[in-house]
Design an enzyme around this catalytic site. Structure first.
Site, PDB file in Angstrom:
ATOM      1  N   HIS A  85      73.054  60.176  73.076  1.00 52.29           N
ATOM      2  CA  HIS A  85      73.503  59.028  72.304  1.00 52.29           C
ATOM      3  C   HIS A  85      74.867  59.288  71.664  1.00 52.29           C
ATOM      4  CE1 HIS A  85      73.247  56.396  68.536  1.00 52.29           C
ATOM      5  NE2 HIS A  85      73.471  55.591  69.547  1.00 52.29           N
ATOM      6  N   GLU A  88      77.439  58.648  74.190  1.00 51.02           N
ATOM      7  CA  GLU A  88      77.705  57.219  74.391  1.00 51.02           C
ATOM      8  C   GLU A  88      78.846  56.766  73.479  1.00 51.02           C
ATOM      9  OE1 GLU A  88      76.061  53.265  72.507  1.00 51.02           O
ATOM     10  OE2 GLU A  88      74.465  54.578  73.221  1.00 51.02           O
ATOM     11  N   HIS A  89      78.851  57.247  72.243  1.00 50.00           N
ATOM     12  CA  HIS A  89      79.907  56.882  71.303  1.00 50.00           C
ATOM     13  C   HIS A  89      81.227  57.580  71.634  1.00 50.00           C
ATOM     14  CE1 HIS A  89      77.613  54.609  68.159  1.00 50.00           C
ATOM     15  NE2 HIS A  89      76.606  55.166  68.824  1.00 50.00           N
ATOM     16  N   GLU A 167      74.639  55.154  61.780  1.00 48.59           N
ATOM     17  CA  GLU A 167      73.768  54.250  62.544  1.00 48.59           C
ATOM     18  C   GLU A 167      72.307  54.596  62.305  1.00 48.59           C
ATOM     19  OE1 GLU A 167      72.701  53.231  67.215  1.00 48.59           O
ATOM     20  OE2 GLU A 167      74.673  54.051  66.728  1.00 48.59           O
TER      21      GLU A 167
END
Length: 474
Positions: A85, A88-89, A167
């Protein structure tokens, strides 16, 4: 993170050779299957292993680009959860020729939209562009696939580490019921299982991740031979293939990817696993995860229909019983988290009404599940559930972005993108007896992880407010 529904099975083979940097496709255009709406797709492969799927649709002047990497949280190791994840950023933080937020700026400046998501089983990136801007989207995806390491440094690493931690706070830690998915997943899959942790990762592991961890992760998983690229919409296939060869063809493949850990588990848990959570939430809640068949099987499709009859909307059995008749709940839903590398999960979510205690709701749920297992769905319920899933599926295939995503999904997880075009037919073939069978075998108290939320009074907030008032009075 994306969650519910897929379907069907169909297979064809295709060969592609690349000679002197040009495409020599020796393949096919898929025959339109019943239920596919006449949709077709062609398949190709670059010399470096990148799989390419194209689907023409000239209804509107737009094109969708979707790139799936075969990497998700199931590929992570203990102590380094959340890397998929995080990456992904990081993929939006610049590459050799696109600095900072340039990817967003260029796509949005051209009238397009974009994003990326991470799940247990994959990471995807996607753009929807005006058709005449398709080349820009392909160039951008190729630039970061081929050159992200040139731009990845401590500054971008720290920047996105903080974004991901934020997040987590906003979507998990600091919202009512926010950690339910994480808690139930950890209950449903035992310690050490590759699906025991969710893609968001832990705060401790995010803090522990180093720049070299990120670089090694990229080298291992972000290679063309570990990816599928789909382009759907108002495209010229020959020109699109030429652009793909031009921008992606020189990116080297990588052969060091380890196989994902085995996610095999028994069909039934064998006992009820339960956790009570006392938190400041607006209402009592009962959430449960049932272990169900793997995605890609007929039994999984039967389970999907069972959950749709039981909890798929306001016409479902549980909604009618708990919300309309008994008035013991304000909401009741039952959905399917489809998984390929581990048993899928049937996801039950019920919020109680007023002062109703959870055991009252739970008894009614178990009564309805037992009755369904004994009697199965009615003909009317089967027709309604099949129509509901068919509509949802065709809605997905009806948009260029949705179709691009499904073509990638079936290519990465099942090895054949053509399955996406024939998926609807498989749902329609499932019988009421199969639905009853999977419900009887799996929707049992000894095959679920249960989470019970009990509200607590916001004492800390009240105390702070009292202290501030007393201080002001002085």
């Amino acid at each position: 993170m994306a969650r519910f529904r897929p379907v069907n099975q169909h297979s064809e083979s295709v060969q592609v050779s690349a000679i002197e940097g040009t495409y020599m496709p020796m393949g096919h255009t898929a025959t339109a299957e019943a239920g596919s709406g006449g949709l077709t797709a062609t398949e190709h492969r670059l010399a470096n292993g990148l799989r390419v799927v194209l689907s023409e649709d000239h209804l509107t002047p737009v094109a969708a680009v979707c790139l799936w990497y075969d990497v998700g949280s199931r590929h992570e190791v203990k102590g380094r959860t959340g890397l998929a994840h995080l990456f992904e950023h990081l993929m939006f933080q610049g590459s050799a020729q696109v600095k900072g937020n340039g990817h967003f700026e260029l796509v949005q400046g051209a009238g397009g939209s974009l994003n990326g998501t991470t799940s247990f089983e994959r990471t995807n990136y996607f753009e929807t562009m005006p058709a005449h801007q398709l080349e820009l989207a392909l160039w951008l995806e190729a630039d970061r696939m081929g050159s992200l390491l040139a731009a990845l440094d401590e500054e971008s690493m720290e920047n996105q580490r903080d974004v991901v931690k934020n997040e987590r706070r906003q979507r998990y830690d600091n919202v009512p019921y926010g950690t339910a998915f994480e808690k139930l997943t950890a209950l449903a899959y035992p310690e050490g299982h590759p699906y025991h942790h969710t893609p968001i990762g832990s705060m401790a592991d995010l803090d522990a991740a180093t720049l070299e961890d990120a670089r090694a992760f990229f080298r291992t998983y972000y290679a063309p031979n570990n990816a599928v690229l789909s382009v759907v919409g108002d495209i010229d296939p020959e020109r699109t293939l030429a652009w793909i060869e031009k921008y992606f063809g020189s990116i080297p493949s990588h052969d060091g990817k380890p196989a994902p850990r085995d996610g095999t588990l028994p069909d039934v848990i064998g006992q009820e696993l339960r956790e009570v959570v006392e938190e400041e939430v607006p209402a009592r809640a009962l959430m449960a995860a049932y272990r169900l068949p793997h995605d890609g099987t007929r039994a999984c499709d039967a389970a999907d229909l069972a959950l749709t009859v039981l909890g798929g909307g306001e016409s479902s059995r549980l909604y009618n019983r708990l919300v309309r008749r008994d008035r013991t709940a304000v909401g009741a839903g039952f959905g399917l988290l489809r998984l390929v590398g581990a048993p899928s999960l049937g996801w039950l979510d019920v919020k109680t009404s007023g002062d109703v205690e959870v055991p009252v709701v739970e008894a009614a749920i178990d009564e309805e599940l037992a009755r369904f297992a004994e009697e199965g769905p009615t003909a009317e319920e089967m027709e309604r559930a099949q129509a509901q899933l068919e509509r949802e599926w065709l809605d997905r295939l009806g948009t260029v972005a949705g179709r691009a995503d499904e073509l990638c999904r079936y290519a990465v997880l099942f090895g054949d993108p053509q399955l996406a075009l024939s998926a609807v037919g498989r749902i329609l073939e499932v019988t009421a007896e199969e639905v009853q069978e999977v419900a009887k075998a799996r929707l049992r108290p000894d095959n679920r992880a249960v989470l019970v939320y009990e509200p607590t009074a916001p004492q800390a907030a009240d105390a702070d407010a009292t202290d501030e008032t007393e201080e002001e009075a002085k």
